[in-house]
Design an enzyme around this catalytic site. Structure first.
Site, PDB file in Angstrom:
ATOM      1  CD  GLU A   1      -2.515   1.026   2.764  1.00 46.85           C
ATOM      2  OE1 GLU A   1      -2.445  -0.041   3.646  1.00 46.85           O
ATOM      3  OE2 GLU A   1      -3.377   1.711   3.148  1.00 46.85           O
ATOM      4  CE1 TYR A   2       3.576   6.986  -1.954  1.00 52.98           C
ATOM      5  CE2 TYR A   2       1.498   7.709  -3.147  1.00 52.98           C
ATOM      6  CZ  TYR A   2       2.879   7.934  -2.469  1.00 52.98           C
ATOM      7  OH  TYR A   2       3.502   9.291  -2.771  1.00 52.98           O
TER       8      TYR A   2
ATOM      9  CG  ASP B   1      12.511  -2.225  14.788  1.00 46.97           C
ATOM     10  OD1 ASP B   1      12.717  -1.549  15.922  1.00 46.97           O
ATOM     11  OD2 ASP B   1      12.836  -2.472  13.778  1.00 46.97           O
TER      12      ASP B   1
ATOM     13  CD  GLU C   1      13.599   5.723  12.795  1.00 45.89           C
ATOM     14  OE1 GLU C   1      12.713   5.610  13.553  1.00 45.89           O
ATOM     15  OE2 GLU C   1      14.934   5.941  13.176  1.00 45.89           O
ATOM     16  CG  ASN C   2       9.905   0.504  11.537  1.00 44.49           C
ATOM     17  OD1 ASN C   2      10.712   0.661  10.411  1.00 44.49           O
ATOM     18  ND2 ASN C   2      10.471  -0.370  12.573  1.00 44.49           N
TER      19      ASN C   2
END
Ligand code: AMP
Length: 318
Positions: A127-128, A172, A176-177
Site C-alpha cells: 500500500e502506498y 520494532d 521510522e516504521n
C-alpha cells in the site's frame, strides 16, 4: 537426530505450506486486480507495473512508486536483490516478515498486497503512503500537537492490539516504521522483527532500536507482547516532546536510564498526557496499561474524540 520418516514428514509439511502460501498469493493478487478493476490477471511480473520515482532506501533495497498498468492502481514497490538477501543471510527473516504482514488486515496496518520475483530480484507490492514516515514528519515539525499525537497513539494502539490478539508481537515500534497515508492516517509497517508465538512462549531475542527498547529486552530476559506497549509510551513521549525519553549523548547512559526507567516529563506537558505516559512506561511489563486501556484513556479521548465512538462500537460488538 530426526528419523528419515520424520524428516520426510517435515519436508512434506514445508512443501504443503509453500503450496498453500503460493495459492493464497495468487488469489490475493487476483483480488487486488479485481478491486483495481481488472479481472483476469493471476500473478504479477515487473512488466505489469510502470515504475515511478524512488520513495526511499531501506535495509535491504529500494522502494519505488509503482502503478499497475492494467488498472492504474498506485502502490509502493519494494525491490530486493536476491544476492544481497543471501549475503546478509536474511531470506528466512524476509519470508517470515512477508507472511506475517500479508495476513494482517487492519486499517492501520500497511497492506502487503503480494509479491513476485525474477532471476535477480524479489518485489513486494505494498500500500502506498503518500505522507511517508512519521520520522520525517517529526524531523520537519520538531514535535506534534496533542491532537495529532492522540490520533496516532490511538491508531497505533488499535493496530498493535489487533496484532497481539493474533499472537503477533511487532518488537520494532519507532517513528521510522510508522507511515502516514494521504488522509493523515497511520499505517504500521516493517514487520522484520515481528514474531508470531503460540501464546505461552516468551522470547528472549534482542531486537529493535535502542531508544525504544524496554528494560526486559535490554536485560535479555524473556519478553511478551508488553514490549510493544512500552514502545507506544516512548513514541507518545517523542511525538509530544520531540525526542525520546531516554535519549542522551552516550549509549551506555541511555541503557542505564532505561534499566532504571529514569526519565523526566516536561513541566509544560498536560497532566493527562503525563498520567498516560507514566502508566505505560513502567519497568514491570504487567503494570503497563493494556492497549485497550490506552485507547480509552481520557486524555486520548479529549484530543481525539473519535476514539470515544470507536471504543463504544468495539465495546458493543464484543
Ligand atoms: P523500508 O525499506 O521499508 O525501510 O523503506 C525505505 C523507505 O521507503 C522508507 O524510509 C520510506 O520513506 C519509503 N517507503 C517504504 N514503504 C513505503 C510506502 N508503502 N509508501 C511510501 N513510502 C514508503
Amino acid at each position: 537426530m530426526a528419523s528419515p520418516l520424520l524428516k520426510e514428514k517435515a519436508n512434506n509439511i514445508q512443501t504443503e505450506r509453500q503450496e498453500s502460501l503460493e495459492k493464497e498469493r495468487l488469489t490475493e493478487n487476483k483480488e487486488i486486480a479485481r478491486q483495481a478493476g481488472e479481472t483476469t490477471k493471476m500473478s504479477w511480473t515487473l512488466n505489469d507495473f510502470a515504475i515511478g520515482r524512488p520513495l526511499g532506501k531501506g535495509r535491504f533495497g529500494h522502494v519505488y512508486l509503482g502503478k499497475e498498468n492494467a488498472s492504474g492502481y498506485v502502490v509502493a514497490l519494494k525491490v530486493l536483490f536476491k544476492k544481497e538477501l543471501v549475503r546478509l543471510n536474511v531470506p528466512h527473516q524476509l519470508r517470515r516478515e512477508v507472511e506475517i504482514q500479508y495476513h494482517l488486515r487492519h486499517p492501520n496496518i500497511l497492506r502487503l498486497y503480494g509479491y513476485f520475483h525474477d532471476a535477480e530480484r524479489v518485489y513486494i507490492v505494498l500500500e502506498y503512503c503518500q505522507r511517508g514516515e512519521l520520522y520525517r514528519i517529526l524531523k520537519e515539525r520538531g514535535r506534534l500537537n496533542q491532537e495529532d499525537t492522540a490520533k496516532y497513539i490511538y491508531q497505533l494502539s488499535s493496530a498493535l492490539d489487533f496484532c497481539h490478539e493474533r499472537n503477533v508481537i511487532h518488537r520494532d515500534i519507532k517513528p521510522e516504521n510508522v507511515l502516514i497515508d494521504k488522509n493523515g492516517d497511520l499505517k504500521l509497517s516493517d514487520f522484520g522483527w515481528a514474531v508470531q508465538h503460540d501464546g505461552s512462549v516468551k522470547r528472549a531475542t534482542i531486537c529493535g532500536t535502542l531508544d525504544y527498547l524496554p528494560p526486559e529486552m535490554l536485560a535479555q530476559m524473556p519478553h511478551t507482547h508488553k514490549v510493544d506497549n512500552w514502545s507506544v509510551g516512548i513514541l507518545m513521549f517523542e511525538c509530544l516532546v520531540g525526542k525520546a525519553p531516554f535519549e542522551v549523548p552516550t549509549q551506555s547512559e541511555t541503557i542505564d536510564r532505561i534499566k532504571r526507567c529514569h526519565f523526566k516529563l516536561p513541566d509544560s506537558m498536560e497532566a493527562g498526557a503525563k498520567e498516560l505516559i507514566n502508566k505505560i512506561i513502567r519497568i514491570e511489563p504487567e503494570e503497563r496499561l493494556s492497549l485497550k486501556e490506552v485507547m480509552a484513556h481520557p486524555w486520548l479521548i479529549q484530543h481525539y474524540p473519535k476514539a470515544a465512538s470507536h471504543h463504544a462500537i468495539e465495546t458493543v460488538t464484543k
